[in-house]
Design an enzyme around this catalytic site. Structure first.
Site, PDB file in Angstrom:
ATOM      1  N   CYS A 215     -16.009  -8.200   7.072  1.00  0.00           N
ATOM      2  CA  CYS A 215     -15.838  -8.426   8.508  1.00  0.00           C
ATOM      3  C   CYS A 215     -16.217  -7.143   9.222  1.00  0.00           C
ATOM      4  O   CYS A 215     -16.491  -6.127   8.581  1.00  0.00           O
ATOM      5  CB  CYS A 215     -14.392  -8.842   8.815  1.00  0.00           C
ATOM      6  SG  CYS A 215     -13.216  -7.466   8.826  1.00  0.00           S
TER       7      CYS A 215
ATOM      8  N   LYS B 166      -5.765   7.642  12.242  1.00  0.00           N
ATOM      9  CA  LYS B 166      -6.189   8.151  10.939  1.00  0.00           C
ATOM     10  C   LYS B 166      -6.596   9.614  11.034  1.00  0.00           C
ATOM     11  O   LYS B 166      -7.310  10.004  11.964  1.00  0.00           O
ATOM     12  CB  LYS B 166      -7.348   7.316  10.395  1.00  0.00           C
ATOM     13  CG  LYS B 166      -6.986   5.854  10.166  1.00  0.00           C
ATOM     14  CD  LYS B 166      -8.153   5.051   9.635  1.00  0.00           C
ATOM     15  CE  LYS B 166      -7.748   3.607   9.358  1.00  0.00           C
ATOM     16  NZ  LYS B 166      -8.873   2.796   8.828  1.00  0.00           N
TER      17      LYS B 166
ATOM     18  N   CYS C 283     -15.032  -3.446   0.585  1.00  0.00           N
ATOM     19  CA  CYS C 283     -13.647  -3.780   0.916  1.00  0.00           C
ATOM     20  C   CYS C 283     -13.204  -4.975   0.074  1.00  0.00           C
ATOM     21  O   CYS C 283     -13.994  -5.605  -0.615  1.00  0.00           O
ATOM     22  CB  CYS C 283     -13.504  -4.082   2.404  1.00  0.00           C
ATOM     23  SG  CYS C 283     -14.360  -5.587   2.937  1.00  0.00           S
TER      24      CYS C 283
ATOM     25  N   LYS D 226      -3.523   1.864  15.160  1.00  0.00           N
ATOM     26  CA  LYS D 226      -3.484   2.766  14.007  1.00  0.00           C
ATOM     27  C   LYS D 226      -4.148   4.094  14.329  1.00  0.00           C
ATOM     28  O   LYS D 226      -4.994   4.192  15.225  1.00  0.00           O
ATOM     29  CB  LYS D 226      -4.171   2.115  12.812  1.00  0.00           C
ATOM     30  CG  LYS D 226      -5.629   1.740  13.054  1.00  0.00           C
ATOM     31  CD  LYS D 226      -6.164   0.907  11.892  1.00  0.00           C
ATOM     32  CE  LYS D 226      -7.565   0.377  12.203  1.00  0.00           C
ATOM     33  NZ  LYS D 226      -8.058  -0.518  11.141  1.00  0.00           N
TER      34      LYS D 226
ATOM     35  N   ARG E 233       0.849  -1.197   0.000  1.00  0.00           N
ATOM     36  CA  ARG E 233       0.000   0.000   0.000  1.00  0.00           C
ATOM     37  C   ARG E 233       0.884   1.247   0.000  1.00  0.00           C
ATOM     38  O   ARG E 233       1.835   1.338   0.770  1.00  0.00           O
ATOM     39  CB  ARG E 233      -0.903  -0.005   1.224  1.00  0.00           C
ATOM     40  CG  ARG E 233      -1.855   1.178   1.328  1.00  0.00           C
ATOM     41  CD  ARG E 233      -2.632   1.121   2.642  1.00  0.00           C
ATOM     42  NE  ARG E 233      -3.479  -0.054   2.715  1.00  0.00           N
ATOM     43  CZ  ARG E 233      -3.869  -0.623   3.857  1.00  0.00           C
ATOM     44  NH1 ARG E 233      -3.450  -0.140   5.019  1.00  0.00           N
ATOM     45  NH2 ARG E 233      -4.648  -1.686   3.840  1.00  0.00           N
TER      46      ARG E 233
ATOM     47  N   CYS F 251     -13.144  -1.333   7.092  1.00  0.00           N
ATOM     48  CA  CYS F 251     -12.357  -0.652   6.068  1.00  0.00           C
ATOM     49  C   CYS F 251     -13.236   0.077   5.059  1.00  0.00           C
ATOM     50  O   CYS F 251     -12.834   1.106   4.508  1.00  0.00           O
ATOM     51  CB  CYS F 251     -11.463  -1.648   5.341  1.00  0.00           C
ATOM     52  SG  CYS F 251     -10.168  -2.356   6.381  1.00  0.00           S
TER      53      CYS F 251
ATOM     54  N   ARG G 183      -1.529   7.061   9.601  1.00  0.00           N
ATOM     55  CA  ARG G 183      -1.558   6.488   8.253  1.00  0.00           C
ATOM     56  C   ARG G 183      -1.812   7.572   7.201  1.00  0.00           C
ATOM     57  O   ARG G 183      -1.717   8.762   7.485  1.00  0.00           O
ATOM     58  CB  ARG G 183      -2.604   5.381   8.190  1.00  0.00           C
ATOM     59  CG  ARG G 183      -2.264   4.226   9.150  1.00  0.00           C
ATOM     60  CD  ARG G 183      -3.133   3.030   8.886  1.00  0.00           C
ATOM     61  NE  ARG G 183      -2.785   1.889   9.737  1.00  0.00           N
ATOM     62  CZ  ARG G 183      -3.366   0.700   9.631  1.00  0.00           C
ATOM     63  NH1 ARG G 183      -4.297   0.483   8.725  1.00  0.00           N
ATOM     64  NH2 ARG G 183      -3.009  -0.290  10.429  1.00  0.00           N
TER      65      ARG G 183
ATOM     66  N   CYS H 225      -7.783 -11.151   2.081  1.00  0.00           N
ATOM     67  CA  CYS H 225      -7.764 -10.560   3.424  1.00  0.00           C
ATOM     68  C   CYS H 225      -7.907 -11.650   4.477  1.00  0.00           C
ATOM     69  O   CYS H 225      -8.881 -12.423   4.470  1.00  0.00           O
ATOM     70  CB  CYS H 225      -8.877  -9.531   3.584  1.00  0.00           C
ATOM     71  SG  CYS H 225      -8.934  -8.813   5.246  1.00  0.00           S
TER      72      CYS H 225
END
Length: 559
Positions: free
Chosen positions: A467, A203, A422, A201, A69, A471, A138, A428
């Protein structure tokens, strides 16, 4: 601390055993520990889950590969960079270019021996993968069209500055991927993150009202630009957004950010550092499921967290300014910005750019990038913008777009234009159900139902997720499917069309037949009873299908 925290602390600033693992020719994988560390470098180890059983029967290891990514602040690139990214997809990846919901690219199916050349090629294209994943700030997302006005350009400039200012300082990335000189006898340190980086993470997103195309309230740190008479005055500050949750665990949940004040542009970098440093010091380093900023705020209290941010900032935040969001999708077709330049937004279903029968999207964009003199921008809704086009060049670009089937936005239903999915299966590792591969089938069945009720032109936000990790930002969909198991989903309904209200669980762990059976009568009620301009989610709330959201959530999104 958790074992992951210990791993980070002992990793020598994200080096671990990554270099040795890459050099091991016996396996297509790296170790479990290095698989965690490598995320900070912008890549995930995955395997093709469609092939697991067959390879197990053949006594072979899983079909390992890596997802890479890029870190691409605001999703902006030159045509030359596009061509370089396209070449990387052709040379090293297995399934084209994929636009993510954070305005960047992912390359899937990169095998281990090609991982270093892939990242080196991204670097040669004047981009990077550092901090695209991992427990760190990120990719910074931004309003989709930074050249719409001079103030939009300034806001995008701040997104770039935030991205550069907050990236990690470790030399490990250059050592491992770019054959940079190794530090010998010099002490290394991370002035903001420290040796264990963040608990989870982080954002950041910027939005410019009335458009909320970045879903700014889903960010850990959301920045809402306040523009008056064409001047960027500063940003309202929203903290504590996050989409992730876990099935069956009520201690985890999606959350919208709270607006806590306003900062001037010159205070923005210090503000971001203050918020990140409080989360660094206060975040839960024992239980990773409870380590996002939203949980830190709910555990400590919003007022206490805000007071500590102001203490580290050295002054109080100004009161938040009034703002209003009206829309959080993309605006397709041609839009004219300032200075007489034009910008064309194209729809890319699920963000996947491939050449398929009737849809030569990758080839079309390659041809377009070779003649385009402006730039190209990715959106948080997995679409792309051909930006900064002179009026005289529009016809030539339209011709390329039409020849390669990139003009689907002109023919697609409104719900198809506002759908996000996603990746999910087969790559994944967290996916419980299909998402991207299921989207076309599910959309066709929804469209049949909507057409029967005269609603094909009704814009409805649809989000699919394999899930509950979020995302595709499913908890902000007017209709959302969240994967439970193969072929089974939670059906969630009732978000608004501006990204300011979470949806709610409507049917739990149901299959496609039950989902369609639940939605069809609701479409009928919507067609018969909607008010002028009333969105589907708003109608469900007004009609009593969905209960009003908790007062705390509703109160956090207004200023």
């Amino acid at each position: 601390m958790s074992s992951f925290e210990t791993l980070k602390q002992q990793s020598r600033y994200l080096r671990g055993g990554i270099a040795a693992g890459l050099a091991d020719p016996v396996t297509g994988a790296i170790s479990e520990d290095d698989g965690k560390l490598i995320k900070f470098h912008g890549t995930y180890q995955q395997d093709d889950r469609d092939l697991r059983d067959e390879r197990r029967r053949q006594k072979l290891e899983p079909a390992y590969s890596f997802m890479v990514r890029a870190r691409l602040a605001g999703g902006v690139m030159t045509p030359a960079q596009w061509l370089a990214f396209d070449a990387i997809a052709s040379d090293y990846a297995s399934s084209g270019l994929r636009i993510t919901t954070r305005q960047t690219f992912q390359w899937h199916g990169v095998i281990k021996r090609n991982l270093k050349p892939t990242i080196a090629a991204i670097d040669a294209a004047m981009a990077s993968t550092i901090a695209a994943c991992g427990d760190i700030n990120r990719n910074v997302v931004c309003n989709v069209n930074p050249v719409e006005s001079a103030a939009h350009e300034l806001a995008y400039g701040w997104a770039v500055r935030l991205s550069e200012h907050l990236k990690p300082k470790t030399r490990a990335y250059h050592e491992i991927w770019l054959d940079g000189e190794k530090l010998v006898g010099e002490e290394e340190h991370e002035p903001l993150y420290g040796p264990t980086y963040l608990p989870r993470k982080f954002k950041i997103g910027l939005a410019i009202p009335p458009l909320n195309d970045a879903d700014v309230l889903a960010q850990d740190l959301g920045l809402i630009a306040i523009i008056e008479r064409g001047e960027l005055l500063g940003f309202n500050v929203a903290i504590g957004g996050g989409m992730g949750a876990s099935h069956g665990d009520p201690a985890t949940y999606p959350r919208l950010a709270d607006v806590i004040g306003f900062v001037r542009p010159e205070q923005l970098l210090a503000l971001a550092e203050a918020v990140i440093s409080v989360q660094r010091d206060w975040g839960d380093r024992h239980e990773r499921k409870h380590a996002r900023l939203k949980y830190t705020i709910d555990t400590r209290g919003l007022d206490v967290f805000k007071a500590e941010v102001e203490n580290r900032l050295g002054h109080a935040l100004e009161p938040a300014r009034a703002f209003r969001f009206e829309h959080n999708g993309d605006r397709y077709g041609w839009v004219q910005g300032h200075a007489g330049r034009w910008h064309l937004t194209l729809q890319v279903e699920a963000g996947r750019l491939l050449d398929r029968p009737g849809q030569a999207w990758l080839s079309g964009m390659r041809e377009l990038a070779r003649v385009h003199t402006g730039d190209i921008r990715l959106t948080c809704n997995q679409n792309l913008v051909i930006a900064n086009v002179a009026d005289a060049d529009r016809a030539a670009i339209d011709a390329i777009v039409g020849r390669h089937g990139l003009d689907g936005y002109r023919r697609h239903s409104a719900i198809r234009q506002h759908a996000i999915a996603c990746v999910a299966l087969p790559t994944c590792g967290l996916a419980m159900a299909e998402s991207e591969r299921y989207l076309p089938t599910f959309l066709s069945k929804l469209e049949a139902s909507l057409e029967g009720h005269g609603l094909l032109d009704a814009p409805i936000l649809l989000r699919l997720s394999g899930c509950p990790n979020g995302c595709s930002r499913p908890y902000l969909g007017e209709i959302a499917l969240v994967g439970r198991a193969p072929g089974r989903y939670d059906l969630r309904l009732g978000a608004d069309f501006s990204g300011q209200r979470l949806n709610q669980l409507y049917r739990e762990n149901v299959d496609e037949a039950a989902i369609l059976a639940a939605l069809d009568p609701l479409f009928a009620r919507y067609a018969a009873g909607r008010g002028e301009g009333e969105g589907f989610g708003d109608f469900l709330l007004r009609d009593g299908v969905i209960a009003p959201p908790p007062r705390r959530i509703a109160a956090t999104v207004t200023a």
